[in-house]
Design a protein around this motif. Sequence first.
Motif, PDB file in Angstrom:
ATOM      1  N   THR B  39       0.827  -1.203   0.000  1.00 35.12           N
ATOM      2  CA  THR B  39       0.000   0.000   0.000  1.00 35.12           C
ATOM      3  C   THR B  39       0.865   1.260   0.000  1.00 35.12           C
ATOM      4  OG1 THR B  39      -1.693  -1.211   1.203  1.00 35.12           O
ATOM      5  CG2 THR B  39      -1.873   1.183   1.223  1.00 35.12           C
ATOM      6  N   LEU B  40       1.956   1.235   0.785  1.00 34.23           N
ATOM      7  CA  LEU B  40       2.855   2.398   0.808  1.00 34.23           C
ATOM      8  C   LEU B  40       3.439   2.626  -0.587  1.00 34.23           C
ATOM      9  CD1 LEU B  40       4.788   1.783   4.174  1.00 34.23           C
ATOM     10  CD2 LEU B  40       2.870   3.323   3.781  1.00 34.23           C
ATOM     11  N   ALA B  42       2.196   1.606  -3.550  1.00 34.33           N
ATOM     12  CA  ALA B  42       1.154   2.039  -4.490  1.00 34.33           C
ATOM     13  C   ALA B  42       0.814   3.513  -4.278  1.00 34.33           C
ATOM     14  CB  ALA B  42      -0.096   1.170  -4.319  1.00 34.33           C
ATOM     15  N   THR B  43       0.786   3.933  -3.005  1.00 31.47           N
ATOM     16  CA  THR B  43       0.460   5.329  -2.710  1.00 31.47           C
ATOM     17  C   THR B  43       1.563   6.259  -3.230  1.00 31.47           C
ATOM     18  OG1 THR B  43      -0.637   4.516  -0.712  1.00 31.47           O
ATOM     19  CG2 THR B  43      -0.321   6.896  -0.888  1.00 31.47           C
ATOM     20  N   SER B  46       1.254   6.660  -6.903  1.00 29.06           N
ATOM     21  CA  SER B  46       0.149   7.550  -7.198  1.00 29.06           C
ATOM     22  C   SER B  46       0.614   9.006  -7.134  1.00 29.06           C
ATOM     23  CB  SER B  46      -0.959   7.310  -6.179  1.00 29.06           C
ATOM     24  OG  SER B  46      -2.208   7.427  -6.775  1.00 29.06           O
ATOM     25  N   GLU B  47       1.397   9.324  -6.109  1.00 34.99           N
ATOM     26  CA  GLU B  47       1.858  10.709  -5.942  1.00 34.99           C
ATOM     27  C   GLU B  47       2.785  11.135  -7.085  1.00 34.99           C
ATOM     28  OE1 GLU B  47       0.596  12.622  -3.714  1.00 34.99           O
ATOM     29  OE2 GLU B  47      -0.399  11.083  -2.520  1.00 34.99           O
ATOM     30  N   ARG B  50       0.981  11.305 -10.443  1.00 33.75           N
ATOM     31  CA  ARG B  50       0.101  12.464 -10.539  1.00 33.75           C
ATOM     32  C   ARG B  50       0.901  13.729 -10.797  1.00 33.75           C
ATOM     33  NH1 ARG B  50      -2.674  11.711  -6.886  1.00 33.75           N
ATOM     34  NH2 ARG B  50      -4.566  11.041  -7.927  1.00 33.75           N
ATOM     35  N   GLY B 102      -2.309  21.797  -4.783  1.00 31.41           N
ATOM     36  CA  GLY B 102      -2.559  20.736  -3.807  1.00 31.41           C
ATOM     37  C   GLY B 102      -2.048  21.120  -2.437  1.00 31.41           C
ATOM     38  N   LEU B 103      -1.804  20.110  -1.637  1.00 30.52           N
ATOM     39  CA  LEU B 103      -1.315  20.365  -0.289  1.00 30.52           C
ATOM     40  C   LEU B 103       0.209  20.358  -0.238  1.00 30.52           C
ATOM     41  CD1 LEU B 103      -3.511  18.351   2.198  1.00 30.52           C
ATOM     42  CD2 LEU B 103      -3.307  20.807   1.981  1.00 30.52           C
ATOM     43  N   LEU B 105       2.033  17.678  -0.519  1.00 24.64           N
ATOM     44  CA  LEU B 105       2.517  16.474   0.173  1.00 24.64           C
ATOM     45  C   LEU B 105       3.072  15.456  -0.804  1.00 24.64           C
ATOM     46  CD1 LEU B 105      -0.315  15.934   2.784  1.00 24.64           C
ATOM     47  CD2 LEU B 105       2.002  16.737   3.220  1.00 24.64           C
ATOM     48  N   GLY B 106       2.898  15.723  -2.109  1.00 22.99           N
ATOM     49  CA  GLY B 106       3.241  14.719  -3.119  1.00 22.99           C
ATOM     50  C   GLY B 106       4.651  14.177  -3.000  1.00 22.99           C
ATOM     51  N   GLY B 109       5.900  13.438   0.670  1.00 29.20           N
ATOM     52  CA  GLY B 109       5.104  12.308   1.175  1.00 29.20           C
ATOM     53  C   GLY B 109       5.581  11.007   0.562  1.00 29.20           C
ATOM     54  N   ARG B 112       8.660   9.641   2.037  1.00 28.98           N
ATOM     55  CA  ARG B 112       8.513   8.974   3.342  1.00 28.98           C
ATOM     56  C   ARG B 112       7.958   7.554   3.220  1.00 28.98           C
ATOM     57  NH1 ARG B 112       6.978  14.183   5.222  1.00 28.98           N
ATOM     58  NH2 ARG B 112       4.824  13.796   4.644  1.00 28.98           N
ATOM     59  N   LEU B 113       7.303   7.262   2.096  1.00 33.07           N
ATOM     60  CA  LEU B 113       6.629   5.967   1.962  1.00 33.07           C
ATOM     61  C   LEU B 113       7.543   4.854   1.446  1.00 33.07           C
ATOM     62  CD1 LEU B 113       3.275   7.157   0.333  1.00 33.07           C
ATOM     63  CD2 LEU B 113       3.735   6.742   2.733  1.00 33.07           C
TER      64      LEU B 113
END
Lengths: 119, 137, 294
Positions: B39-40, B42-43, B46-47, B50, B102-103, B105-106, B109, B112-113
């Motif tokens: 999940t980390l 894949a997330t 995604s970032e 995007r 956006g925020l 965090l892309g 973030g 960090r994952l």
Amino acid sequence: MAVPILKQGPFLIASIQSALTDTDVLQLRDDVMAQVTRHRSRGIIVDVTSLDVMDSFVSRSLQGIARMTRLRGAETVIVGIQPEVAFAMVQLGMSFEDVQTALDLEEGLALLEAGFGGT
Amino acid sequence: MAPDAVERIAIESDADVVTARQRARALAVTLDMPSTDQTLLATAISEIARNITTYAKRGEVCIELVRDANGRRGVKVVARDHGPGIADLERALTDGYTTGGGLGLGLPGARRLVDEFDIQTAPGEGTTVTLVKWTRG
Amino acid sequence: MADPTADPSPDARDDLLRELVAHLRNNRTELRQDWARRIGEAQLLTALTEEEIFSEATSVYDNYVEVLETGSVEALRGYARNLSERIIPRGVETDEVLGIVLLLRDVLSRSLFKKYPDDIFRVLDVYEPAANRIANTVAINFVTERERVIRQQQEAIRELSTPVLQVRERLLILPIIGVLDGQRARQLTEQLLRGIRTNRARVVVIDITGVPAIDSTVANHLVQTVDASRLMGASVIITGLSSEIAQTLVTLGVDLSKVNAVGDLQGGIEEAERLLGYTVISGAVTSEKAEDRG
């Protein structure tokens, strides 16, 4: 794929069925706002049980929905965030501080009903 | 051992972002990667994917299985575009900084994952983000 | 003796291979016995009974000859994985497995050399590549399976070291004892989040009385645990935060404003019951300790 929104009494339930593209998310936001206005809903549940990823875009959009509906007098509860997804969101820096959350649909409805008891 | 094939996914629309992270997760599953790490990963994809659709409009994501010197296995992802590049990399890697609405965090973030994160960028030439998620233990 | 450098025609090669396979099939009983005897002499597979060894030896033998015949290790791979699954829990080691396969290779080649004394190089050309692939396949599958088992065991041990206890419906307690580093904190968070889902918990009490020291990294992990639990709809109460640790954290600038901290475990459980809507009659709360979901 559009997210179906069901009306249940004073509440709306949006059940996300599969992975969302950004377009789907924006569509969901518009649909929820339109339905809240039409039905004067008091609460909204967004069920994300089937999402295996909630990246910053999805998270931010759901947060946006919660903030916007609140301005129309409706509380939004996000339900069904999976353990792995919750872990990843926090690592990402999304902690939904001003958004209500609940374990699942049942808990979310209980939360909304407690907040709007007797109506 | 034959090198593993590289999966190449063209990123041109937001649906491709979803495809990229689903493919990477499918590869991670073949390594028995714990579901939290899947999940980390894949997330993070995604970032960074995007970022391509937001800033460069199009680009590509390449995913492959890798192995380090100790035989530990992992998934390596390279996201490449020929967009505007990032003028101030240090700020782009700071939480809360964004030029895309956006925020912000892309990139920080995503970093960090995953276990390894590298970014090469030049204004006007494009951006290449490379990340690796290793299996644990 | 045949010229070792001569390249036999594919047809001649196939013919020879068929002959070798037929020889090994015809002498199956005798060669298999010879092999099983050598396994015993070499003190391999001591964890298995004689009958078990003989039964596995039969399967390995037949698989071996089949690979030789077809050139495909596909079926062998499945058998090797299955064999490994069965014998790893019995304590069979990698060198034993490799040992028996090499012994079989030797038993068979000796028999082939005896049958074709003038053709040893041609026999080797046909036999060796397949024999090596077989040894390789068995060893790789055994080692892979062994690594998987070890990983599983490590995981189980880690989970046991931080039990998630259900005290009553909707209430979990996570007593943390010992040094908390980044990896353990992460492990614990994952386990707690799964526990919240399984037990449908609404409140979690994390008791850190047994944690000797907390630095800012671990404190931030705790804050993340609180945040992630909340995303799943559960509130977290932290108990047992000593005044020394509290002072350190404040000095380090860790933001604990979001953390609901209560002095001791007893107080934490009372607070949890209040959040769950139970009335606490006396100060004493009986904690009928439920199963350990670790």
